[in-house]
Design a protein around this motif. Structure first.
Motif, PDB file in Angstrom:
ATOM      1  N   ILE A  24       0.851  -1.188   0.000  1.00  0.00           N
ATOM      2  CA  ILE A  24       0.000   0.000   0.000  1.00  0.00           C
ATOM      3  C   ILE A  24       0.895   1.249   0.000  1.00  0.00           C
ATOM      4  CG2 ILE A  24      -1.692   1.340   1.322  1.00  0.00           C
ATOM      5  CD1 ILE A  24      -2.925  -1.215   0.347  1.00  0.00           C
ATOM      6  N   VAL A  25       0.597   2.173  -0.894  1.00  0.00           N
ATOM      7  CA  VAL A  25       1.304   3.453  -0.953  1.00  0.00           C
ATOM      8  C   VAL A  25       0.246   4.555  -1.008  1.00  0.00           C
ATOM      9  CG1 VAL A  25       2.943   4.873  -2.249  1.00  0.00           C
ATOM     10  CG2 VAL A  25       3.216   2.384  -2.222  1.00  0.00           C
ATOM     11  N   TYR A  26       0.422   5.566  -0.180  1.00  0.00           N
ATOM     12  CA  TYR A  26      -0.479   6.713  -0.188  1.00  0.00           C
ATOM     13  C   TYR A  26       0.046   7.725  -1.205  1.00  0.00           C
ATOM     14  CZ  TYR A  26      -2.412   4.731   4.041  1.00  0.00           C
ATOM     15  OH  TYR A  26      -3.006   3.887   4.936  1.00  0.00           O
ATOM     16  N   ARG A  27      -0.826   8.194  -2.095  1.00  0.00           N
ATOM     17  CA  ARG A  27      -0.432   9.138  -3.144  1.00  0.00           C
ATOM     18  C   ARG A  27      -1.342  10.360  -3.102  1.00  0.00           C
ATOM     19  NH1 ARG A  27       4.431   7.569  -5.340  1.00  0.00           N
ATOM     20  NH2 ARG A  27       4.379   5.364  -5.802  1.00  0.00           N
ATOM     21  N   GLU A  28      -0.734  11.514  -3.326  1.00  0.00           N
ATOM     22  CA  GLU A  28      -1.500  12.763  -3.436  1.00  0.00           C
ATOM     23  C   GLU A  28      -0.943  13.542  -4.609  1.00  0.00           C
ATOM     24  OE1 GLU A  28      -2.856  15.202  -0.010  1.00  0.00           O
ATOM     25  OE2 GLU A  28      -1.525  16.701  -0.880  1.00  0.00           O
ATOM     26  N   PHE A  29      -1.822  14.003  -5.466  1.00  0.00           N
ATOM     27  CA  PHE A  29      -1.418  14.781  -6.633  1.00  0.00           C
ATOM     28  C   PHE A  29      -2.117  16.129  -6.609  1.00  0.00           C
ATOM     29  CE2 PHE A  29      -1.280  10.333  -8.147  1.00  0.00           C
ATOM     30  CZ  PHE A  29       0.067  10.250  -8.462  1.00  0.00           C
ATOM     31  N   MET A  30      -1.378  17.159  -6.982  1.00  0.00           N
ATOM     32  CA  MET A  30      -1.928  18.496  -7.184  1.00  0.00           C
ATOM     33  C   MET A  30      -2.018  18.693  -8.694  1.00  0.00           C
ATOM     34  SD  MET A  30      -2.212  19.417  -4.064  1.00  0.00           S
ATOM     35  CE  MET A  30      -2.424  21.151  -3.919  1.00  0.00           C
ATOM     36  N   ILE A  31      -3.225  18.854  -9.200  1.00  0.00           N
ATOM     37  CA  ILE A  31      -3.433  19.005 -10.632  1.00  0.00           C
ATOM     38  C   ILE A  31      -3.567  20.497 -10.932  1.00  0.00           C
ATOM     39  CG2 ILE A  31      -4.814  18.282 -12.613  1.00  0.00           C
ATOM     40  CD1 ILE A  31      -3.550  15.951 -10.978  1.00  0.00           C
ATOM     41  N   PRO A  32      -2.701  21.018 -11.810  1.00  0.00           N
ATOM     42  CA  PRO A  32      -2.746  22.461 -12.100  1.00  0.00           C
ATOM     43  C   PRO A  32      -4.047  22.866 -12.789  1.00  0.00           C
ATOM     44  CG  PRO A  32      -1.210  21.349 -13.586  1.00  0.00           C
ATOM     45  CD  PRO A  32      -1.682  20.327 -12.602  1.00  0.00           C
ATOM     46  N   PRO A  33      -4.348  24.173 -12.783  1.00  0.00           N
ATOM     47  CA  PRO A  33      -5.576  24.650 -13.427  1.00  0.00           C
ATOM     48  C   PRO A  33      -5.687  24.146 -14.860  1.00  0.00           C
ATOM     49  CG  PRO A  33      -4.473  26.433 -12.279  1.00  0.00           C
ATOM     50  CD  PRO A  33      -3.556  25.259 -12.230  1.00  0.00           C
ATOM     51  N   MET A  34      -6.844  23.580 -15.196  1.00  0.00           N
ATOM     52  CA  MET A  34      -7.137  23.059 -16.532  1.00  0.00           C
ATOM     53  C   MET A  34      -6.103  22.016 -16.980  1.00  0.00           C
ATOM     54  SD  MET A  34      -9.876  24.756 -16.846  1.00  0.00           S
ATOM     55  CE  MET A  34     -10.417  24.363 -18.481  1.00  0.00           C
ATOM     56  N   GLY A  35      -5.403  21.406 -16.032  1.00  0.00           N
ATOM     57  CA  GLY A  35      -4.337  20.454 -16.328  1.00  0.00           C
ATOM     58  C   GLY A  35      -4.825  19.018 -16.431  1.00  0.00           C
ATOM     59  N   VAL A  36      -3.946  18.178 -16.958  1.00  0.00           N
ATOM     60  CA  VAL A  36      -4.217  16.754 -17.117  1.00  0.00           C
ATOM     61  C   VAL A  36      -2.991  15.980 -16.665  1.00  0.00           C
ATOM     62  CG1 VAL A  36      -4.728  14.906 -18.774  1.00  0.00           C
ATOM     63  CG2 VAL A  36      -5.749  17.161 -19.093  1.00  0.00           C
ATOM     64  N   LEU A  37      -3.205  14.903 -15.919  1.00  0.00           N
ATOM     65  CA  LEU A  37      -2.134  13.999 -15.511  1.00  0.00           C
ATOM     66  C   LEU A  37      -2.493  12.613 -16.027  1.00  0.00           C
ATOM     67  CD1 LEU A  37       0.408  13.245 -13.851  1.00  0.00           C
ATOM     68  CD2 LEU A  37      -1.122  12.918 -11.899  1.00  0.00           C
ATOM     69  N   LYS A  38      -1.567  11.995 -16.784  1.00  0.00           N
ATOM     70  CA  LYS A  38      -1.772  10.652 -17.308  1.00  0.00           C
ATOM     71  C   LYS A  38      -0.632   9.766 -16.842  1.00  0.00           C
ATOM     72  CE  LYS A  38      -3.849  12.251 -21.609  1.00  0.00           C
ATOM     73  NZ  LYS A  38      -3.781  12.195 -23.073  1.00  0.00           N
ATOM     74  N   PHE A  39      -0.964   8.509 -16.468  1.00  0.00           N
ATOM     75  CA  PHE A  39       0.074   7.561 -16.098  1.00  0.00           C
ATOM     76  C   PHE A  39      -0.433   6.135 -16.233  1.00  0.00           C
ATOM     77  CE2 PHE A  39      -2.047   8.980 -12.250  1.00  0.00           C
ATOM     78  CZ  PHE A  39      -2.316   7.816 -11.553  1.00  0.00           C
ATOM     79  N   THR A  88     -10.995  20.342 -14.515  1.00  0.00           N
ATOM     80  CA  THR A  88     -11.873  21.161 -15.355  1.00  0.00           C
ATOM     81  C   THR A  88     -12.011  22.594 -14.837  1.00  0.00           C
ATOM     82  OG1 THR A  88     -13.850  20.504 -14.137  1.00  0.00           O
ATOM     83  CG2 THR A  88     -13.200  19.108 -16.010  1.00  0.00           C
ATOM     84  N   ARG A  89     -11.318  22.914 -13.776  1.00  0.00           N
ATOM     85  CA  ARG A  89     -11.476  24.220 -13.127  1.00  0.00           C
ATOM     86  C   ARG A  89     -10.262  25.117 -13.368  1.00  0.00           C
ATOM     87  NH1 ARG A  89     -16.231  24.150 -13.371  1.00  0.00           N
ATOM     88  NH2 ARG A  89     -16.183  26.074 -12.226  1.00  0.00           N
ATOM     89  N   LYS A  90     -10.397  26.396 -13.022  1.00  0.00           N
ATOM     90  CA  LYS A  90      -9.337  27.385 -13.199  1.00  0.00           C
ATOM     91  C   LYS A  90      -8.396  27.476 -12.001  1.00  0.00           C
ATOM     92  CE  LYS A  90     -12.228  30.294 -16.094  1.00  0.00           C
ATOM     93  NZ  LYS A  90     -12.897  31.593 -16.208  1.00  0.00           N
ATOM     94  N   TYR A  91      -8.567  26.572 -11.038  1.00  0.00           N
ATOM     95  CA  TYR A  91      -7.738  26.574  -9.837  1.00  0.00           C
ATOM     96  C   TYR A  91      -7.121  25.191  -9.641  1.00  0.00           C
ATOM     97  CZ  TYR A  91     -10.622  30.668  -9.080  1.00  0.00           C
ATOM     98  OH  TYR A  91     -11.273  31.860  -9.252  1.00  0.00           O
ATOM     99  N   GLN A  92      -5.990  25.167  -8.982  1.00  0.00           N
ATOM    100  CA  GLN A  92      -5.328  23.903  -8.675  1.00  0.00           C
ATOM    101  C   GLN A  92      -6.233  23.032  -7.811  1.00  0.00           C
ATOM    102  OE1 GLN A  92      -1.022  23.819  -7.666  1.00  0.00           O
ATOM    103  NE2 GLN A  92      -1.763  23.264  -5.633  1.00  0.00           N
ATOM    104  N   ARG A  93      -6.259  21.738  -8.079  1.00  0.00           N
ATOM    105  CA  ARG A  93      -7.102  20.795  -7.343  1.00  0.00           C
ATOM    106  C   ARG A  93      -6.268  19.630  -6.832  1.00  0.00           C
ATOM    107  NH1 ARG A  93     -11.258  23.821  -6.122  1.00  0.00           N
ATOM    108  NH2 ARG A  93     -12.391  24.563  -7.897  1.00  0.00           N
TER     109      ARG A  93
END
Length: 111
Positions: A24-39, A88-93
């Motif tokens: 088990i690994v705990y992961r947290e990602f900050m997605i930039p405004p209108m950004g996409v992360l693929k892996f 989908t937002r203009k702020y980091q999520r």
């Protein structure tokens, strides 16, 4: 999915897939405004434990968003293989996962 339930769910899902050992690994990602992360997440199960409003998670297991989906969707919090997180937002999520790495006898890891 609450963390306590995710831990129980992870154990059950690993065993259902035929794996006795997993990590088990705990992961947290900050997605930039209108950004996409693929892996890629092969031989892994990713369980959503927290998702900010406006994020969408898509994978080979399905789709999860906390603002279009109505009610409980089967496997909404479980993802794997190709994962894409869309802001989908203009702020980091923020999004948090419990990553379940399924271990085999010949994967080179110490168990």
């Amino acid at each position: 999915m609450r963390e306590e339930f995710a831990l129980q769910y992870a154990d059950r899902r690993a065993k259902e897939r035929g794996y006795e050992d997993y990590r088990i690994v705990y992961r947290e990602f900050m997605i930039p405004p209108m950004g996409v992360l693929k892996f890629q997440a092969n031989n892994e199960i990713w369980l959503v434990t927290y998702i900010s409003w406006g994020l969408i998670v898509k994978s080979d297991y399905g789709r999860y968003d906390n603002w279009y989906t109505q009610g409980i969707a089967e496997n909404a919090h479980e993802h794997g293989d190709r994962i894409e997180i869309i802001n989908t937002r203009k702020y980091q999520r923020t999004i948090r996962f419990l990553q379940v790495i399924l271990k085999t006898k010949d994967d080179g890891s110490k168990a």
